[in-house]
Scaffold this active site. Sequence first.
Site, PDB file in Angstrom:
ATOM      1  N   LYS A 591      14.882 -23.583  -7.000  1.00 23.11           N
ATOM      2  CA  LYS A 591      14.611 -22.529  -7.984  1.00 23.11           C
ATOM      3  C   LYS A 591      13.504 -23.653  -9.061  1.00 23.11           C
ATOM      4  O   LYS A 591      12.891 -23.110 -10.065  1.00 23.11           O
ATOM      5  CB  LYS A 591      15.486 -22.044  -9.064  1.00 23.11           C
ATOM      6  CG  LYS A 591      16.420 -21.191  -8.308  1.00 23.11           C
ATOM      7  CD  LYS A 591      17.474 -20.639  -8.985  1.00 23.11           C
ATOM      8  CE  LYS A 591      18.391 -19.602  -8.242  1.00 23.11           C
ATOM      9  NZ  LYS A 591      18.053 -18.181  -8.069  1.00 23.11           N
ATOM     10  N   LYS A 697      13.597  -8.464 -15.543  1.00 28.20           N
ATOM     11  CA  LYS A 697      13.983  -8.270 -16.855  1.00 28.20           C
ATOM     12  C   LYS A 697      13.045  -8.852 -17.853  1.00 28.20           C
ATOM     13  O   LYS A 697      12.828  -8.079 -18.880  1.00 28.20           O
ATOM     14  CB  LYS A 697      15.357  -8.848 -16.960  1.00 28.20           C
ATOM     15  CG  LYS A 697      16.527  -8.396 -16.077  1.00 28.20           C
ATOM     16  CD  LYS A 697      17.813  -9.215 -15.899  1.00 28.20           C
ATOM     17  CE  LYS A 697      18.550  -8.804 -14.770  1.00 28.20           C
ATOM     18  NZ  LYS A 697      19.457  -9.658 -14.373  1.00 28.20           N
TER      19      LYS A 697
HETATM   20  C1  26W Z   1      29.076 -18.028   0.600  1.00 23.12           C
HETATM   21  C2  26W Z   1      28.522 -18.415  -0.487  1.00 23.12           C
HETATM   22  C3  26W Z   1      27.367 -17.567  -1.225  1.00 23.12           C
HETATM   23  C4  26W Z   1      27.319 -17.112  -2.384  1.00 23.12           C
HETATM   24  C5  26W Z   1      25.991 -16.756  -2.687  1.00 23.12           C
HETATM   25  C6  26W Z   1      26.203 -17.615  -0.284  1.00 23.12           C
HETATM   26  C7  26W Z   1      25.168 -17.069  -0.818  1.00 23.12           C
HETATM   27  C8  26W Z   1      25.051 -16.585  -2.142  1.00 23.12           C
HETATM   28  C9  26W Z   1      23.831 -15.835  -2.459  1.00 23.12           C
HETATM   29  C10 26W Z   1      22.544 -16.383  -1.750  1.00 23.12           C
HETATM   30  C11 26W Z   1      23.650 -15.434  -3.861  1.00 23.12           C
HETATM   31  C12 26W Z   1      22.589 -14.694  -4.390  1.00 23.12           C
HETATM   32  O1  26W Z   1      22.824 -14.443  -5.521  1.00 23.12           O
HETATM   33  N1  26W Z   1      21.560 -14.599  -3.864  1.00 23.12           N
HETATM   34  C13 26W Z   1      20.441 -13.853  -4.613  1.00 23.12           C
HETATM   35  O2  26W Z   1      20.475 -12.524  -4.331  1.00 23.12           O
HETATM   36  C14 26W Z   1      19.608 -11.684  -5.584  1.00 23.12           C
HETATM   37  C15 26W Z   1      19.802 -10.433  -5.243  1.00 23.12           C
HETATM   38  O3  26W Z   1      19.276  -9.990  -4.338  1.00 23.12           O
HETATM   39  C16 26W Z   1      18.151 -12.122  -5.282  1.00 23.12           C
HETATM   40  O4  26W Z   1      17.407 -11.612  -6.399  1.00 23.12           O
HETATM   41  C17 26W Z   1      18.002 -13.671  -5.443  1.00 23.12           C
HETATM   42  O5  26W Z   1      16.682 -14.267  -4.906  1.00 23.12           O
HETATM   43  C18 26W Z   1      19.100 -14.206  -4.398  1.00 23.12           C
HETATM   44  O6  26W Z   1      18.862 -15.782  -4.434  1.00 23.12           O
END
Ligand code: 26W
Length: 845
Positions: A591, A697
């Site tokens: 980011k 947002k």
């Molecule tokens: C297993 C642990 C774990 C936890 C969270 C793996 C992966 C995640 C994610 C990738 C979390 C996440 O918040 N991803 C985000 O999702 C949003 C909603 O779609 C996107 O807008 C973001 O770009 C993305 O990083």
Amino acid sequence: MTVTKGKAREKKNTVKTAKIKVSEKTSPKAVSASDQVKQHDCDPCEALDATFKRQVQGVLGRDENATNDMYSALASTIKLQLLEQWRETRLKDNQYQQKQVAYLSLEFLMGRTLGNALLSLDLTDDTHAALKQYSADLETLQEAELDAGLGNGGLGRLAACFLDSCASLDLAVVGYGIRYEYGMFKQKLVDGYQVEQPDRWLREGNPWEVRMANHAITVPFFGHTESYVDLKGHRHYVWIDTQDVNAIPHDMPVPGFRNGRINTLRLWKAEATDDFDLAEFNDGDYTEAVARKNLAEQITMVLYPNDASENGKELRLRQQYFLSSASLQDIIQRYVAVHGTDFSRFSELNVMQLNDTHPSIAVPEMMRLLMDSHGLNWDQAWAITSKSVAYTNHTLLPEALERWPVRMLKHMLPRILDIIYEINARYLEDVAHHWPGDNDKLAAMSIIEEGHEPHVRMAYLAIVASFSVNGVAGLHTKLLKSGLFNDFYQLWPDKFNNKTNGVTPRRWLAHCNPRLAQLLTRRLGDSWMTDLTQLTALNAFTDDKAFIKQWQAVKYDNKVDLTKLIAQECEVVFEPEMMFDVQVKRIHEYKRQLLNILHVIHLYQRIVADDTEGLQPRCVLIGGKAAPGYAMAKQIIKLANNVAHMVNSDPLVTPFLRFAFLPNYNVSAMEKICPATDLSEQISTAGKEASGTGNMKFMMNGAMTIGTLDGANIEMLEEVGEDNFFLFGLNADEVSQLKPHYNPQQYIQQSPALGHVLEMLKSGHFNLVEPGIFDSIIAAIEDPYDQWMIAADFEAYRVAQEKVSQVYADQHHWTQMSIRNTAASGRFSSDNTISAYRDEIWHAK
Ligand code: 26W
């Protein structure tokens, strides 16, 4: 109670046009309480008042001078208002007249409930009026509510926005999640370092939830499987000697926007089963029994605070199975209650949307329930499962892809592992058919990753079983198809589709920015709240001087409000006359908060060198949490704080530049930040941010974006046009082409500004008393393997920031661009996103 509700509804049905008036007054800030009482039809507020009084004095025996008690009383009052419509919605949906959607997610980042509930039920004004005679005001009471921080970041907040849109679009959707005792940790800063503190958000109880003990479900763990052959020669499997855990639903209301629907967010709490205790107790091992009870209840104790990196902890897998099993059993029970055990209509009437792979263990669990509990054979069970499960991917980062050790599954969920093996064996036949003789393909696509320690690849399991696989922005979906999941795309091109994310305009405009909401409604009427594309009509006012003035006044007042929070939390004074330049999101290298900090250092150097021509005074704000085990992210927080300290303590610098790191960034903080932001920083390395939703947002609230061609930025740019967006940097193709021969030194030589910044960092200027602490950061920037390519984009970023300053100097022009951003944000309403899920994936009503 009933009197209130009846009257409130009557008012709404008969006086349709009154809606506009009401929404003009939705703001606790925008209209004084005394005005409100004057304008008000006071019958409903009297009844509300009576209920409230009972809550304050009688039912709760509360102290009306204590803000927390008053908040609890008010929340209970509003919940009582909800109950009847909530029950009606449930009864209606239980009849199964429309397709039922289950949104399965390990995270729901709901934030506060009160303000949103009042907005949805159209009770804000009544509440103001009812509160008149007490010393507390609504805003203060709202502040007393603790955030439901049951999520990490984007994925969890998306789930919350989706629930709001589903209810508002009158869809029968249940959110299924976990009632974590401890939500996302609270971030404190000690000497500029992040310190995590537990978030006991349920400490004072949760007035919004309803415990549904009579709907408890039993979830099995451990034990082993046995099989037998029946008289017809069919083999059956039983999973025995399990250790069972009770799943108790705690339901939270999800009100639709003034449409009478109240959906449910069902959060499961783990509790020990009684018989489990009893057996041990009878063996005379009382303490062991109590310890085991704790073990069971640990499952829903805490949210894992990892954003974008999996950590393979056994407890996390237990959480995933617990959620998946309890939810599926619940869904099946509801189906059986109406349709009996004839499952032929199940997939026509149900769909389960998996929010990333986190609940993907639901796939084999669904197979288990249909076969072992309901007697279906494999083909029948597979036909149903694979027609009712859909999967959303939220990240391309390889370190975030979940894999579970086979060994762990074998021990914890033996029956589930058997089923995964069987799914894999059958599916690999399809692969072999498609690529005859290609053993590498089989190994590459197998759900089981072989090796020293074999793993189950959860994304592959989800793709194989789902009828729909979607990414969350155009570029992200394209990259899924061409990269990460290309093999699967070749096998099943029709499964793949894009659903660009969105955010709810109720919370992220109407509720959080009442001043702007009021201005919009005065000009456009209030139907933008349910049809955000109507904001395009704002383009007609970009030359209207009076309107421009009003727009500026709104932003100014919002900035004044935010300065109070910054002063309180960061001990930094922000001036509303200065540009507010904001980056708030989880701290992650991709980011590139670091790029932002380097630019702050660059500005600092220019100011110190008295090179201030063309600079616009700025207040830079960064906020966000680092995963507790992510050392580099924590270093970046420390750097931000140290730089902030130098900037803010130099009186020659502060007229031009101020810099603050806001601790404990969360949903409620964003509600104050996005209405007050001039410049939104969306500067991830192209190809790494799946979508982003904070970007939307800010845009909705009239901020300009400085950003890369990444995630949904690309679509935002499409909507608003290049003239109203500060674009910079490499695109995703350029990033991947550069990767093999990336040479940061080349960029450092070509950018004197970057060279100077690095020199100052190396000199220890920002860490005089802690030598060496930023060495790893400096090394990362100069590393040819720096995946995030900070050095490559610095110069382009700096130039784009100069352009920002130039444009900001012309406030009239800036404001026109701001208006155009809000006007173009309609596509990013989650109503729009959910309509597409409804029509193209769920095929619901
Ligand atoms: C297993 C642990 C774990 C936890 C969270 C793996 C992966 C995640 C994610 C990738 C979390 C996440 O918040 N991803 C985000 O999702 C949003 C909603 O779609 C996107 O807008 C973001 O770009 C993305 O990083």
